[in-house]
Write a protein that holds these residues in place. Structure first.
Motif, PDB file in Angstrom:
ATOM      1  N   UNK A 157       1.995  -4.990  -6.729  1.00  0.00           N
ATOM      2  CA  UNK A 157       2.238  -4.251  -5.477  1.00  0.00           C
ATOM      3  C   UNK A 157       1.548  -2.904  -5.375  1.00  0.00           C
ATOM      4  N   UNK A 158       1.323  -2.214  -6.502  1.00  0.00           N
ATOM      5  CA  UNK A 158       0.796  -0.848  -6.452  1.00  0.00           C
ATOM      6  C   UNK A 158      -0.620  -0.758  -7.007  1.00  0.00           C
ATOM      7  N   UNK A 159      -1.390  -1.817  -6.892  1.00  0.00           N
ATOM      8  CA  UNK A 159      -2.750  -1.862  -7.438  1.00  0.00           C
ATOM      9  C   UNK A 159      -3.663  -0.913  -6.655  1.00  0.00           C
ATOM     10  N   UNK A 160      -4.117   0.150  -7.312  1.00  0.00           N
ATOM     11  CA  UNK A 160      -4.921   1.170  -6.630  1.00  0.00           C
ATOM     12  C   UNK A 160      -6.319   0.682  -6.270  1.00  0.00           C
ATOM     13  N   UNK A 161      -6.772  -0.384  -6.927  1.00  0.00           N
ATOM     14  CA  UNK A 161      -8.071  -0.963  -6.568  1.00  0.00           C
ATOM     15  C   UNK A 161      -7.961  -1.809  -5.306  1.00  0.00           C
ATOM     16  N   UNK A 162      -6.763  -2.277  -5.008  1.00  0.00           N
ATOM     17  CA  UNK A 162      -6.534  -3.148  -3.852  1.00  0.00           C
ATOM     18  C   UNK A 162      -6.106  -2.391  -2.606  1.00  0.00           C
ATOM     19  N   UNK A 163      -5.267  -1.371  -2.794  1.00  0.00           N
ATOM     20  CA  UNK A 163      -4.560  -0.793  -1.661  1.00  0.00           C
ATOM     21  C   UNK A 163      -4.884   0.684  -1.474  1.00  0.00           C
ATOM     22  N   UNK A 164      -5.019   1.076  -0.210  1.00  0.00           N
ATOM     23  CA  UNK A 164      -5.209   2.492   0.099  1.00  0.00           C
ATOM     24  C   UNK A 164      -3.846   3.177   0.254  1.00  0.00           C
ATOM     25  N   UNK A 165      -3.863   4.452   0.551  1.00  0.00           N
ATOM     26  CA  UNK A 165      -2.614   5.227   0.622  1.00  0.00           C
ATOM     27  C   UNK A 165      -1.673   4.691   1.692  1.00  0.00           C
ATOM     28  N   UNK A 166      -2.225   4.334   2.863  1.00  0.00           N
ATOM     29  CA  UNK A 166      -1.393   3.802   3.946  1.00  0.00           C
ATOM     30  C   UNK A 166      -0.768   2.471   3.538  1.00  0.00           C
ATOM     31  N   UNK A 167      -1.558   1.618   2.863  1.00  0.00           N
ATOM     32  CA  UNK A 167      -1.031   0.339   2.375  1.00  0.00           C
ATOM     33  C   UNK A 167       0.158   0.570   1.450  1.00  0.00           C
ATOM     34  N   UNK A 168      -0.019   1.477   0.498  1.00  0.00           N
ATOM     35  CA  UNK A 168       1.013   1.700  -0.511  1.00  0.00           C
ATOM     36  C   UNK A 168       2.295   2.244   0.116  1.00  0.00           C
ATOM     37  N   UNK A 169       2.174   3.102   1.114  1.00  0.00           N
ATOM     38  CA  UNK A 169       3.365   3.616   1.803  1.00  0.00           C
ATOM     39  C   UNK A 169       4.133   2.476   2.473  1.00  0.00           C
ATOM     40  N   UNK A 170       3.401   1.538   3.104  1.00  0.00           N
ATOM     41  CA  UNK A 170       4.068   0.408   3.745  1.00  0.00           C
ATOM     42  C   UNK A 170       4.657  -0.538   2.696  1.00  0.00           C
ATOM     43  N   UNK A 171       3.932  -0.736   1.613  1.00  0.00           N
ATOM     44  CA  UNK A 171       4.431  -1.594   0.536  1.00  0.00           C
ATOM     45  C   UNK A 171       5.734  -1.027  -0.039  1.00  0.00           C
ATOM     46  N   UNK A 172       5.782   0.281  -0.240  1.00  0.00           N
ATOM     47  CA  UNK A 172       7.005   0.906  -0.741  1.00  0.00           C
ATOM     48  C   UNK A 172       8.158   0.688   0.234  1.00  0.00           C
ATOM     49  N   UNK A 173       7.876   0.809   1.525  1.00  0.00           N
ATOM     50  CA  UNK A 173       8.916   0.590   2.533  1.00  0.00           C
ATOM     51  C   UNK A 173       9.407  -0.865   2.485  1.00  0.00           C
ATOM     52  N   UNK A 174       8.476  -1.788   2.302  1.00  0.00           N
ATOM     53  CA  UNK A 174       8.834  -3.209   2.211  1.00  0.00           C
ATOM     54  C   UNK A 174       9.687  -3.475   0.972  1.00  0.00           C
ATOM     55  N   UNK A 175       9.295  -2.892  -0.158  1.00  0.00           N
ATOM     56  CA  UNK A 175      10.021  -3.130  -1.406  1.00  0.00           C
ATOM     57  C   UNK A 175      11.439  -2.571  -1.368  1.00  0.00           C
ATOM     58  N   UNK A 176      11.682  -1.592  -0.497  1.00  0.00           N
ATOM     59  CA  UNK A 176      13.015  -1.005  -0.381  1.00  0.00           C
ATOM     60  C   UNK A 176      13.924  -1.764   0.583  1.00  0.00           C
TER      61      UNK A 176
END
Length: 290
Positions: free
Chosen positions: A202-221
């Motif tokens: 979920x937090x792969x920095x090679x795959x995801x930009x900052x906006x992606x990671x913020x949404x992923x964190x929201x999804x995981x919660x």
């Protein structure tokens, strides 16, 4: 002069390697225009969709009290086909409801590779599904995957759980984009606890930009999300984010796989190398409404 000779030898060696690859990939398969084409020697179409329909027919009437749901997980079998074959042999000896491959079935997304994997996984004595990995999406690979398995993202309910197969390979799908909004709505609107299967962590920095990671964190919660299973990093590891259990599955090297048993309030994982497995029980009862 010496440099010119070295360059010519290097070019000749490269040509010989390419010719060798072409010979290897076509020697034992029907003739095709090119091993890099999207023509696949299989009658399978929308295989994931057909398998989901079969599972719903077989298992939807079952309850937690009657039997737990048993799922096997494979990941990253590219370049580990002999180990994959042995893993299939071991899984066929166990009471499993279905298997999910977490992507990177192939190395280069070639039609001949897909055919080889289909032949191996086709030996499973129970239904199987797959998500797409980044290696599977190389070249024509993503089009071959869609021909065989259907839509990249699928959601279905079996035995009181919602299972989601999700494509999160952003680099290979820059033109198409990744459907994070679809995923968020699917989990938020679910009336069942959710188990998510994807290829990349979920937090792969090679795959995801900052906006992606913020949404992923929201999804995981999201409270309905109970567990996330992924491959990609080629080892066993686990963590939590909010109430979600995040489990990475080892590549098939060393005949590695995972077994998951879902009950009403708990999930048991067995992380295996061959016949040797490590057991872990995860409480997933919090915030789950049954």
């Amino acid at each position: 002069m010496f440099q010119d000779v070295t360059k010519r030898e290097s070019y000749l060696l490269s040509i010989l390697v390419i010719l060798g690859l072409l010979t290897f990939t076509t020697a034992c398969t029907p003739m095709r225009a090119s091993p890099f084409s999207d023509k696949v020697e299989t009658n399978l179409s929308n295989s994931n969709g057909s398998t989901i329909a079969l599972l719903q027919e077989r298992l939807s009437h079952m309850s937690y009290d009657e039997k737990p749901l048993r799922i096997a997980l494979l990941a990253d079998s590219h370049s580990n086909y002999r180990d994959l074959e042995q893993a299939v042999h071991l899984l066929n000896k166990q009471p499993i409801d279905f298997t999910i491959h977490l992507g990177d079935m192939t190395e280069l997304g070639l039609a001949v590779e897909y055919e080889g994997v289909l032949s191996m996984l086709g030996q499973l004595r129970h239904p199987w599904l797959t998500v797409i990995g980044n290696h599977d999406a190389v070249g024509n690979g993503k089009y071959i995957f869609k021909k065989i398995f259907g839509e990249y993202n699928q959601s279905f309910v079996v035995q009181g759980y919602r299972f989601i197969l999700f494509n999160n390979n952003t680099l290979e799908f820059q033109n198409e984009g990744i459907q994070f909004n679809w995923l968020e709505k699917e989990i938020a609107n679910s009336t069942e606890p959710v188990i998510l299967f994807q290829h990349a962590d979920p937090f792969n920095k090679h795959n995801f930009n900052t906006a992606n990671i913020k949404q992923i964190e929201r999804i995981l919660l999201l409270p309905k999300l109970k567990a996330v299973f992924h491959g990609h990093l080629h080892k066993f590891s686990q963590t939590t984010f909010g109430t979600a259990h995040i489990q990475e599955v080892h590549r098939t090297e060393e005949v590695s796989y995972a077994l998951v048993e879902l009950n009403k309030n708990s999930m048991t994982t067995h992380l295996c190398h061959g016949a040797s497995c490590e057991k872990n029980v995860v409480d997933i009862s919090e915030s789950v409404a049954f």
